[in-house]
Motif scaffolding. Structure first.
Motif, PDB file in Angstrom:
ATOM      1  N   SER A  76      51.179  40.569  -3.082  1.00  0.00           N
ATOM      2  CA  SER A  76      51.357  41.873  -2.435  1.00  0.00           C
ATOM      3  C   SER A  76      50.486  42.008  -1.195  1.00  0.00           C
ATOM      4  CB  SER A  76      51.047  43.004  -3.422  1.00  0.00           C
ATOM      5  OG  SER A  76      49.681  42.996  -3.805  1.00  0.00           O
ATOM      6  N   THR A  77      49.246  41.518  -1.278  1.00  0.00           N
ATOM      7  CA  THR A  77      48.377  41.628  -0.117  1.00  0.00           C
ATOM      8  C   THR A  77      48.798  40.686   1.000  1.00  0.00           C
ATOM      9  OG1 THR A  77      46.822  40.083  -1.161  1.00  0.00           O
ATOM     10  CG2 THR A  77      46.352  42.432  -1.391  1.00  0.00           C
ATOM     11  N   THR A 120      54.208  46.869  -1.316  1.00  0.00           N
ATOM     12  CA  THR A 120      52.926  46.172  -1.499  1.00  0.00           C
ATOM     13  C   THR A 120      51.901  47.072  -2.170  1.00  0.00           C
ATOM     14  OG1 THR A 120      52.168  46.774   0.738  1.00  0.00           O
ATOM     15  CG2 THR A 120      53.342  44.683   0.489  1.00  0.00           C
ATOM     16  N   GLY A 165      51.562  40.768   2.287  1.00  0.00           N
ATOM     17  CA  GLY A 165      52.271  41.640   3.221  1.00  0.00           C
ATOM     18  C   GLY A 165      51.490  42.877   3.606  1.00  0.00           C
ATOM     19  N   GLU A 166      50.417  43.172   2.861  1.00  0.00           N
ATOM     20  CA  GLU A 166      49.693  44.431   3.065  1.00  0.00           C
ATOM     21  C   GLU A 166      48.946  44.472   4.393  1.00  0.00           C
ATOM     22  OE1 GLU A 166      47.992  48.053   2.927  1.00  0.00           O
ATOM     23  OE2 GLU A 166      49.569  47.322   1.595  1.00  0.00           O
ATOM     24  N   LEU A 207      57.425  38.668   2.631  1.00  0.00           N
ATOM     25  CA  LEU A 207      57.344  40.083   2.991  1.00  0.00           C
ATOM     26  C   LEU A 207      57.257  40.305   4.495  1.00  0.00           C
ATOM     27  CD1 LEU A 207      54.831  41.198   0.218  1.00  0.00           C
ATOM     28  CD2 LEU A 207      57.295  41.581   0.255  1.00  0.00           C
ATOM     29  N   GLY A 261      53.461  35.399  -0.253  1.00  0.00           N
ATOM     30  CA  GLY A 261      53.797  36.806  -0.045  1.00  0.00           C
ATOM     31  C   GLY A 261      54.032  37.115   1.418  1.00  0.00           C
ATOM     32  N   ARG A 300      48.662  34.228  -1.210  1.00  0.00           N
ATOM     33  CA  ARG A 300      48.969  35.148  -0.119  1.00  0.00           C
ATOM     34  C   ARG A 300      49.976  34.619   0.899  1.00  0.00           C
ATOM     35  NH1 ARG A 300      43.921  39.014   1.362  1.00  0.00           N
ATOM     36  NH2 ARG A 300      45.364  39.591   3.000  1.00  0.00           N
ATOM     37  N   GLU A 343      43.213  48.025  -1.599  1.00  0.00           N
ATOM     38  CA  GLU A 343      43.092  46.568  -1.620  1.00  0.00           C
ATOM     39  C   GLU A 343      41.630  46.147  -1.720  1.00  0.00           C
ATOM     40  OE1 GLU A 343      43.965  42.725   1.324  1.00  0.00           O
ATOM     41  OE2 GLU A 343      44.684  44.722   1.855  1.00  0.00           O
TER      42      GLU A 343
END
Length: 513
Positions: A144-145, A106, A147-148, A90, A86, A83, A41
């Motif tokens: 994706s980030t 993610t 939830g990352e 997520l 997400g 974000r 990331e």
């Protein structure tokens, strides 16, 4: 009069088999598999931040004046604006199906989007429309980030022993900043090689693609690691607990409305602390290359490599600060971070204006000091604000709202404030303002060092430690068994004529959970 029945829950005594024992070998595997995702990331953040001026020429060459740079920085900001979406999707999903599954998804999304940026057409080919697919891929990264980091912090905090959670969780952000340094180093090495071969315009012509394409092999390795990590013991234990389905229980599993209903205070505390952390953190990393080039006047190559040694040294200090927080508590460490920000930020930007290499390194080191104290405890302090059943979702809400509104937009707002006021110290004032808000939030939060996570059993490293903990539980002020999934459900009969409302008095058998 018909009888009405309800169930009440009373905690039973903590037993040795309740305590979660996580061996160091399994802990290291779990931490490693999580850290690689954060590395990826921040590798992308490093690439994009250090190529911001180059990408302006690549994607917005048709824009006039300073508009091109702002459009490029908006590409960084837009990934953060997405974000929360997400996180809202997520995060609760991770509370339902597990941390590991969501973290795998993610990672795959993030690595794919980063690699595809390296294949995009430029403004020379399709004009200003070139910025559109760039924005779309940055939005995928942002989703994706979302939830990352929330998932990664939840994961490492739940896998870490209570007594050393600060130490083990700090390695997550070691991966973050090493990833950023790796991204910056990749840009610097690529610049040095391609300009040595093809001349000064080589990075704009084709060299900018190389760092993004490097994400292909790195992403494959990271995805493989994510496949190997196990689910957290805390999630598996909570999943068997009946209270996870009780809507009115603050410790139960909730969607986004329930999180705001039961945990709005903790969400606000988290937002304030994350905002303080990330305005300083993203100023040091993602915005600093642009600031050094445009406001201080250093070379592109110098801007790309200046923060690398600072980030490496800072990363090496994070486990030491994490261990310090295990000894003195999370709140004192946050206090150090806030105080250092307010004291050091203006002098750091003043020294930076000298423009010479030694001054730039000293200034960046001064900015890195409060950042180190903030981020070293983020993965241990923030997830501990929320109960296990809703931790992933609540972390996703608090973290992503703060990062999208204040953290990730730091480069854009800082540059805009400078353009508006002609004051090159505005980024320092911006960072200090959020530090003050973080300090207020820190004073209102509960201390969580050495304590089990809310809604979870205690976590230790050995069976002997578990036995010692159970034997001394009555005198251990760090244990609150009422928040653990230790309840036994007792049926209580109300409103009966001649009935007994006490199941124990009536001889009814309690049903264990």
């Amino acid at each position: 009069m018909p009888s009405r029945k309800k169930a009440i829950t009373r905690p039973r005594r903590l037993e040795v088999d309740d305590v979660l024992v996580v061996k160091k070998s399994k802990l290291r595997t779990a931490i490693t598999g999580t850290v690689v995702g954060n590395f990826m990331e921040w590798f992308d953040f490093g690439i994009y931040g250090y190529l911001a001026v180059t990408l302006t020429a690549v994607f917005t060459s048709d824009a006039s004046g300073g508009l091109g740079l702002l459009l490029t920085l908006f590409g960084f900001a837009i990934s953060f604006l997405v974000r929360p979406l997400g996180g809202f999707i997520l995060g609760p999903l991770g509370d339902r199906i597990g941390r590991q599954k969501v973290l795998f998804v993610t990672m795959a999304m993030m690595a794919t989007a980063t690699a595809l940026i390296g294949l995009l057409p430029t403004s020379e080919a399709i004009g200003l429309w070139a910025i559109v697919p760039l924005y779309l891929l940055k939005m995928i990264q942002g989703f994706s980030t979302g939830g990352e980091y929330a998932g990664a912090t939840t994961y490492v905090s739940e896998f870490s022993p209570d007594r050393s959670r600060g130490y083990w969780s700090s390695f997550l952000d070691v991966g973050s900043y090493i990833g950023f340094a790796a991204g910056a180093s990749t840009v610097a090495v690529t610049t040095w090689i391609v300009e040595g071969i093809s001349g000064d315009g080589a990075m704009v012509d084709y060299g900018w693609r190389i760092p993004f394409l490097v994400a292909i092999p790195l992403g494959a390795v990271a995805i493989w690691f994510r496949l190997k990590i196990p689910e957290t013991p805390a999630f598996e234990a909570e999943a068997e607990d009946a209270r996870a389905g009780q809507e009115d229980d603050p410790l139960g599993r909730h969607g986004i409305p329930g999180i705001f209903r039961h945990h709005w205070r903790e969400v606000l505390i988290g937002i304030a602390l994350v905002s303080a952390t990330n305005t300083a953190g993203y100023a040091l990393t993602s915005y600093m290359p642009t600031y050094l080039e445009t406001e201080v006047g250093v070379s592109n190559l110098m801007a790309a490599i200046a923060t690398v040694p600072v980030l490496i040294v800072m990363s090496a200090c994070l486990p030491l600060i994490g261990k310090l927080s295990d000894r003195i508590g999370r709140k004192p460490v946050y206090g150090i971070a806030v105080g250092a920000t307010i004291i050091l930020m203006v002098p750091a930007f003043s020294i930076m204006q000298i423009g010479q290499e030694w001054a730039v390194f000293i200034a960046l080191a001064m900015v890195a000091i409060p950042v180190a104290f903030y981020v070293a405890i983020s993965a241990s302090a923030l997830p501990a604000l929320f109960p296990t059943a809703s931790r992933f979702g609540a972390m996703a809400v608090a973290y992503n709202l703060a990062v999208s509104l204040f953290g990730g937009t730091t480069p854009l707002f800082s540059q805009a404030l400078i353009d508006l006021t002609d004051n090159t110290y505005m980024p320092a004032f911006y960072i200090m303002f959020f530090a003050a808000l973080g300090g207020i939030a820190m004073l209102t939060m509960k201390e969580t060092a050495k304590r089990p996570l809310l809604g979870s059993f205690p976590t230790v490293e050995t069976k002997a430690e578990a036995k010692e903990l159970v034997e001394g539980q009555e005198d251990n002020e760090l244990l609150d068994t009422s928040t653990m999934p230790l309840g036994i459900i007792l049926p209580v009969v109300e409103g009966t004529v001649g009935g007994d409302a006490d199941p124990e008095a009536s001889g009814k058998q309690a049903e264990p959970v």
